[in-house]
Design an enzyme around this catalytic site. Sequence first.
Site, mmCIF file in Angstrom:
data_model
loop_
_atom_site.group_PDB
_atom_site.id
_atom_site.type_symbol
_atom_site.label_atom_id
_atom_site.label_comp_id
_atom_site.label_asym_id
_atom_site.label_seq_id
_atom_site.Cartn_x
_atom_site.Cartn_y
_atom_site.Cartn_z
ATOM 1 C CG ASP A 34 -0.186 0.015 2.529
ATOM 2 O OD1 ASP A 34 1.078 -0.033 2.497
ATOM 3 O OD2 ASP A 34 -0.832 0.067 3.587
ATOM 4 C CG HIS A 127 18.090 28.826 5.521
ATOM 5 N ND1 HIS A 127 18.663 29.472 4.455
ATOM 6 C CD2 HIS A 127 17.070 29.597 5.941
ATOM 7 C CE1 HIS A 127 18.012 30.592 4.240
ATOM 8 N NE2 HIS A 127 17.045 30.691 5.123
ATOM 9 C CE LYS A 189 16.484 35.901 -2.011
ATOM 10 N NZ LYS A 189 16.998 34.565 -1.960
ATOM 11 N NE ARG A 191 13.104 32.781 -1.654
ATOM 12 C CZ ARG A 191 13.543 32.085 -2.705
ATOM 13 N NH1 ARG A 191 12.721 31.753 -3.683
ATOM 14 N NH2 ARG A 191 14.815 31.733 -2.791
HETATM 15 C C1 R5P Z 1 17.636 31.773 0.934
HETATM 16 O O1 R5P Z 1 17.498 32.525 1.846
HETATM 17 C C2 R5P Z 1 18.732 30.746 0.832
HETATM 18 O O2 R5P Z 1 19.894 31.120 1.509
HETATM 19 C C3 R5P Z 1 19.063 30.487 -0.610
HETATM 20 O O3 R5P Z 1 19.502 31.696 -1.194
HETATM 21 C C4 R5P Z 1 17.855 30.028 -1.343
HETATM 22 O O4 R5P Z 1 17.113 29.184 -0.540
HETATM 23 C C5 R5P Z 1 18.229 29.319 -2.596
HETATM 24 O O5 R5P Z 1 17.060 28.890 -3.218
HETATM 25 P P1 R5P Z 1 16.836 29.098 -4.766
HETATM 26 O O6 R5P Z 1 18.018 28.433 -5.442
HETATM 27 O O7 R5P Z 1 15.539 28.401 -5.023
HETATM 28 O O8 R5P Z 1 16.761 30.561 -5.040
#
Ligand code: R5P
Length: 310
Positions: A34, A127, A189, A191
């Site tokens: 399963d 991270h 940057k 996101r």
């Molecule tokens: C973000 O804060 C991390 O340090 C990386 O810059 C990020 O997670 C990388 O992800 P991606 O390659 O999808 O931009």
Amino acid sequence: MILLTGSANPVLAGEVAQRLGTPLAACVLDRFPDGELHVELRESVRGKRVFLIQSTNAPVEQHLFELLLLADACRRAGARERIAVIPYFGYARQDRRAVGRDPIGARVVADVLASAGLGGLVLLDLHSPAAEGFFAMPAEHLSAVPLLAGRIRADAGERAVIVAPDLGAVKLANRYSGLLGCPVATVYKTRLSGREVKVQQIVGDVRDRTPFIVDDMISTGGTVAAAVRALTAAGCRPDVTVVATHGVFTDQAADTLRELPIGRIVITDSVARRQDLALPVEVVTIAPLLAEVVARLDRDESLGDLVSHR
Ligand code: R5P
């Protein structure tokens, strides 16, 4: 000691085992009809200290669950201590509530690991280093930065600039800068989504310089791609090196990065090496580092010189 691994990165686990002169313990990893995962230890672990080597990269839930089942199997089979060596810790980026009605995924995973009977962790370049605090059990936080800096040292000449591709990477960039003696530039940057980022400005001198973009991971490649475009527009030399501990590379990452003037991508083998990327990837192995840490933990020796992040 007993060394065990799931299916995430058997090559790395095998290299660690070889360096320690201790073969990986036999176990079965399969699925019931399963779809449920099932594991079975094929040798005794009673009274032993077990090291479970398993990254939790994609498929994340599978690798995480294998680790949990292996840990539980070891506990129930009488292992004296269970320590997970998780070179790449999935969910680490979910270390805070970003929008207010979302979970803190890293904390959830930390709690689940503890509930499976793990008594210690070995982690690599989380991270966010502060996430170590999510774990009530001892978590040894290693870094591959000295290894990676050593690999690029010969090429980081007079015109080199270390680039933080976002604000979160500034501390990391400062560590590389300290080790290599190069100046730092920062890309600001925003996101927009899991896949999209937008650069606002670059702070620091990048014109006619050779950039070394440093980050903890490359996932979709969006962060690196946005930084490379911004650096190119700002007049950097068209030969970019990208350095990151974790080469996660989601499906579209190679397509995103292939078109850019990236001469070299230096990563570790915290995530299993891939042959299909068609990118200029160079892998620095962390096997000697992990083997040293496991050996010292097994002898109850200090890790002081290996866990410093200054
Ligand atoms: C973000 O804060 C991390 O340090 C990386 O810059 C990020 O997670 C990388 O992800 P991606 O390659 O999808 O931009």
